[in-house]
Design an enzyme around this catalytic site. Structure first.
Site, PDB file in Angstrom:
ATOM      1  N   GLY A   1      70.092  -7.521 -13.722  1.00  0.00           N
ATOM      2  CA  GLY A   1      71.091  -7.261 -14.407  1.00  0.00           C
ATOM      3  C   GLY A   1      70.979  -6.740 -15.936  1.00  0.00           C
TER       4      GLY A   1
ATOM      5  N   HIS B   1      60.402  -6.913  -9.639  1.00  0.00           N
ATOM      6  CA  HIS B   1      61.193  -6.217  -8.514  1.00  0.00           C
ATOM      7  C   HIS B   1      60.598  -6.005  -7.417  1.00  0.00           C
ATOM      8  CE1 HIS B   1      64.965  -5.697 -11.041  1.00  0.00           C
ATOM      9  NE2 HIS B   1      63.908  -5.690 -12.061  1.00  0.00           N
TER      10      HIS B   1
ATOM     11  N   CYS C   1      64.481 -10.920 -11.540  1.00  0.00           N
ATOM     12  CA  CYS C   1      64.658 -10.669 -12.875  1.00  0.00           C
ATOM     13  C   CYS C   1      65.867 -11.422 -13.711  1.00  0.00           C
ATOM     14  CB  CYS C   1      64.989  -9.079 -12.746  1.00  0.00           C
ATOM     15  SG  CYS C   1      64.534  -8.387 -14.420  1.00  0.00           S
ATOM     16  N   TYR C   2      66.978 -10.956 -13.703  1.00  0.00           N
ATOM     17  CA  TYR C   2      67.851 -11.647 -14.246  1.00  0.00           C
ATOM     18  C   TYR C   2      68.473 -12.770 -13.421  1.00  0.00           C
ATOM     19  CZ  TYR C   2      72.517 -12.690 -16.317  1.00  0.00           C
ATOM     20  OH  TYR C   2      73.593 -13.322 -17.080  1.00  0.00           O
TER      21      TYR C   2
ATOM     22  N   GLU D   1      61.956  -5.092  -4.367  1.00  0.00           N
ATOM     23  CA  GLU D   1      62.582  -4.008  -3.828  1.00  0.00           C
ATOM     24  C   GLU D   1      62.324  -2.588  -4.177  1.00  0.00           C
ATOM     25  OE1 GLU D   1      63.702  -5.630  -6.095  1.00  0.00           O
ATOM     26  OE2 GLU D   1      65.240  -4.891  -7.350  1.00  0.00           O
TER      27      GLU D   1
ATOM     28  N   LYS E   1      74.058   5.838   4.081  1.00  0.00           N
ATOM     29  CA  LYS E   1      74.205   7.226   4.566  1.00  0.00           C
ATOM     30  C   LYS E   1      73.064   7.296   5.683  1.00  0.00           C
ATOM     31  CE  LYS E   1      75.711  11.489   3.735  1.00  0.00           C
ATOM     32  NZ  LYS E   1      77.246  11.892   3.322  1.00  0.00           N
TER      33      LYS E   1
ATOM     34  N   SER F   1      85.958  16.916   7.472  1.00  0.00           N
ATOM     35  CA  SER F   1      85.572  18.250   6.738  1.00  0.00           C
ATOM     36  C   SER F   1      84.524  18.513   7.380  1.00  0.00           C
ATOM     37  CB  SER F   1      85.253  17.641   5.543  1.00  0.00           C
ATOM     38  OG  SER F   1      83.891  16.698   5.816  1.00  0.00           O
ATOM     39  N   GLY F   2      84.084  18.146   8.761  1.00  0.00           N
ATOM     40  CA  GLY F   2      82.942  18.642   9.101  1.00  0.00           C
ATOM     41  C   GLY F   2      81.508  17.935   8.562  1.00  0.00           C
ATOM     42  N   GLY F   3      81.770  17.073   7.647  1.00  0.00           N
ATOM     43  CA  GLY F   3      80.752  16.280   6.994  1.00  0.00           C
ATOM     44  C   GLY F   3      80.304  15.177   8.033  1.00  0.00           C
ATOM     45  N   VAL F   4      78.974  14.701   7.647  1.00  0.00           N
ATOM     46  CA  VAL F   4      78.588  13.623   8.706  1.00  0.00           C
ATOM     47  C   VAL F   4      79.320  12.479   8.706  1.00  0.00           C
ATOM     48  CG1 VAL F   4      76.501  12.026   8.779  1.00  0.00           C
ATOM     49  CG2 VAL F   4      76.105  14.181   7.622  1.00  0.00           C
ATOM     50  N   ASP F   5      80.045  11.892   7.598  1.00  0.00           N
ATOM     51  CA  ASP F   5      80.715  10.611   7.714  1.00  0.00           C
ATOM     52  C   ASP F   5      81.859  10.612   8.331  1.00  0.00           C
ATOM     53  OD1 ASP F   5      78.662  10.119   5.829  1.00  0.00           O
ATOM     54  OD2 ASP F   5      79.694   9.928   3.962  1.00  0.00           O
ATOM     55  N   SER F   6      82.667  11.783   8.223  1.00  0.00           N
ATOM     56  CA  SER F   6      84.149  11.670   8.854  1.00  0.00           C
ATOM     57  C   SER F   6      83.767  12.074  10.272  1.00  0.00           C
ATOM     58  CB  SER F   6      84.831  12.770   8.058  1.00  0.00           C
ATOM     59  OG  SER F   6      84.418  14.115   8.040  1.00  0.00           O
TER      60      SER F   6
END
Ligand code: XMP
Length: 531
Positions: A74, A190, A101-102, A192, A387, A245-250
């Site tokens: 942080g 870190h 870290c923090y 990660e 995603k 919308s034709g996008g991946v998520d929807s």
């Protein structure tokens, strides 16, 4: 519409968590830029992870029955009077904790150690030497000296009672300690971040060696569990509506729910007229092939009339967003009596919508803010996925690759890429130029390796010459960016012959364009879209 929202800071309260999530890892977010990365790394190791704000109550934190906690880094100093803290009872309980870290400094501060400002701070790649006399489980398979990623100013200057140090950096600063036989492990660096050698091994050692997690976060299982969960919520008579919308998520959200709701799902596609060339037709066709009932609403005249004279980017976004909601609502009412509003919200949206006090860079346009006078409940089946996870479950649901790999496209579409007067003619110019650029990128086999590529039309004309005749044409900008999540981005170094060919083709095939330029700015300082 009166949407029943159950989120607290963007996450489900403990009582609403599904049991299958128990046994994962909870990350407490102290404001690190790497918090999401920690969550992803853990899921890559096939363990469920979720993020809670640092000030979630111990009841909420432990209510999800996590096998371990990770305290993120942080930007603050634990020495400040208003610094984020953690309830001491969590550290004194039995749950394994990894402080990063923090988080490492906070453990020391809370348990009676001392943190103070280091002489120089440590930033970037740093050599760390470990002593593993105590048989630290986190070090299993890790060499005695590695390069790690550091980013801190404060350092732990005195350990709390009962803690033992097992690592120091080349400057002599404390880099790692443990308490209670490794139940609490604290790292100044870190694990990660890719730069940290053996970071994945250390996280894996924490998950499996210390917390006793099982690698059971598998997307195939997730689909099965998700279908069961949707079936338990959406009854056999409930109707569902969904804006797509034709996008991946929807698309992924719609296909998933359609497996339960069948033709009780209505997908509404509001075509605002700011789509790319051929896109409305492609979306409608693709949805039909997926056996989804789609209601295509061509509202382009209304949208164009609403934004015609607006050039201020925020005003433009807000006007489009509000009209979108109005049109969607009108169509939703025509579908009749839906109980559920389905949305393709994904995990980064959940986390971002929870952060407070940030500057509004752009008002993102989603179906989210529906008015308050319609009773409807929100269904967000993919809200716990990143995603890349959404993209990976797409093929399991039979969604064609082409839809899953589509570059992200902003809600307001070409309206935020067509600067100056928003007229149909100028949008058509942009559509044609954009299609040429994408065609060249696809022909070069580069489409899938680029996060986003598109054209922008500027409100600038310039003088040229064509066939000995003076021209005064429009200006197109080419933009191609590499990014992991859209939060930061770098310009892609496209092959020059591709750029050259694209510029020539645009000027030849779209005669209104007199000049093609290229945007090579990263984010920050620019954003990906121009407005
Ligand atoms: P910026 O321009 O803020 O964009 O760097 C970051 C990413 O978000 C996309 N974007 C949007 N997506 N609704 C969306 O769903 C929006 O209103 C919107 N505005 C930008 C952008 O294309 C990029 O991928």
């Amino acid at each position: 519409m009166n949407i029943v929202l159950t989120e607290v800071w963007g996450v489900c309260p403990a009582t609403m968590r599904k049991t299958e999530k128990s046994g994962g890892i909870t990350i407490l977010d102290f404001g690190s830029q790497y918090t999401q990365l920690i969550a992803r790394r853990i899921r890559e190791l096939e363990v469920y992870s979720e993020i809670l704000p640092w000030n979630a109550s111990p009841d909420v934190i432990l209510g999800g029955k996590p096998k371990g906690l990770i305290l993120s880094g942080g930007p603050r100093s634990t020495t400040g009077t208003d610094a984020p803290r953690l309830d001491r009872s969590l550290m004194e309980g039995e749950i394994p904790i990894l402080g990063i870290c923090y988080g490492m400094q906070l453990i020391a501060h809370t348990l009676g150690g001392e943190v103070k400002k280091g002489r120089l701070g440590e930033y970037g790649r740093t050599r760390v030497v470990f002593e593993n006399g105590g048989g630290e489980k986190i070090l299993s398979g890790v060499p005695a000296s590695i390069d790690v990623w550091m980013s801190h100013w404060d350092e732990v200057s005195r350990l709390p009672e009962g803690a033992s140090a097992f690592g120091a950096s080349e400057s002599g600063a404390l880099a790692a300690y443990s308490i209670d036989g490794g139940r609490i492990t604290a790292l100044q660096f870190h694990p990660e971040v890719d730069t940290t050698e053996y970071g994945r091994e250390m996280l894996s050692n924490f998950l499996f060696g210390i917390c006793g997690c099982e690698p059971n976060w598998k997307l195939g299982d997730w689909v099965k569990r998700s279908l069961e969960s949707i079936a338990s919520e959406v009854s056999e008579t409930d109707r569902v509506i969904c804006g797509i919308s034709g996008g991946v998520d929807s698309t992924v959200a719609a296909v998933l729910v359609s497996k339960v709701a069948g033709d009780r799902l209505d997908c509404i596609f509001v075509d605002h007229g700011f789509m790319r060339k051929g896109e409305p037709e492609r979306v409608v066709e693709a949805y039909k092939r997926l056996n989804l009932r789609i209601r295509h609403v061509d509202a382009s005249d209304r949208f164009l009339a609403a934004v015609k004279s607006i050039t201020n980017p925020e005003e433009k976004r807000k006007t489009i967003g509000e009209l979108f909601v109005r049109v969607f609502e009108e169509e939703a009412l025509k579908c009749g009596g839906a109980k559920w509003l389905l949305q393709g919200t994904i995990y980064p949206d959940v986390i971002e919508s929870g952060s407070k006090g940030g500057d509004v860079i752009k008002s993102h346009h989603n179906v989210g803010g529906l008015p308050d006078d319609m009773e409807i409940e929100l269904l967000e089946p993919i809200r716990e996925l990143f995603k890349d996870e959404v993209r990976r479950i797409g093929p399991l649901l039979g969604i064609p690759e082409e839809m899953l790999k589509r570059h992200p496209f902003p809600g307001p579409g070409l309206a935020v890429r067509c600067l100056g007067n928003l007229e149909r003619e100028r949008l058509d110019i942009l559509r044609e130029a954009d299609a040429i650029f994408i065609d060249e990128i696809k022909s070069a086999g580069l489409y899938d390796s680029i996060w986003q590529a598109f054209c922008v039309l500027l409100p600038v004309r310039s003088v040229g010459v064509a066939g000995d005749v003076r021209t005064y044409g429009e200006t197109v900008v080419l933009r191609a960016v590499a990014s992991r999540d859209g939060m930061t981005a770098e310009s892609v170094r496209l092959p020059w012959d591709l750029v050259d060919r694209t510029a020539k083709r645009i000027c030849q095939e779209v005669p209104q364009v007199g000049r093609v330029t290229m945007d090579v700015t990263g984010k920050p300082p620019a954003t990906i879209e121009w407005e």
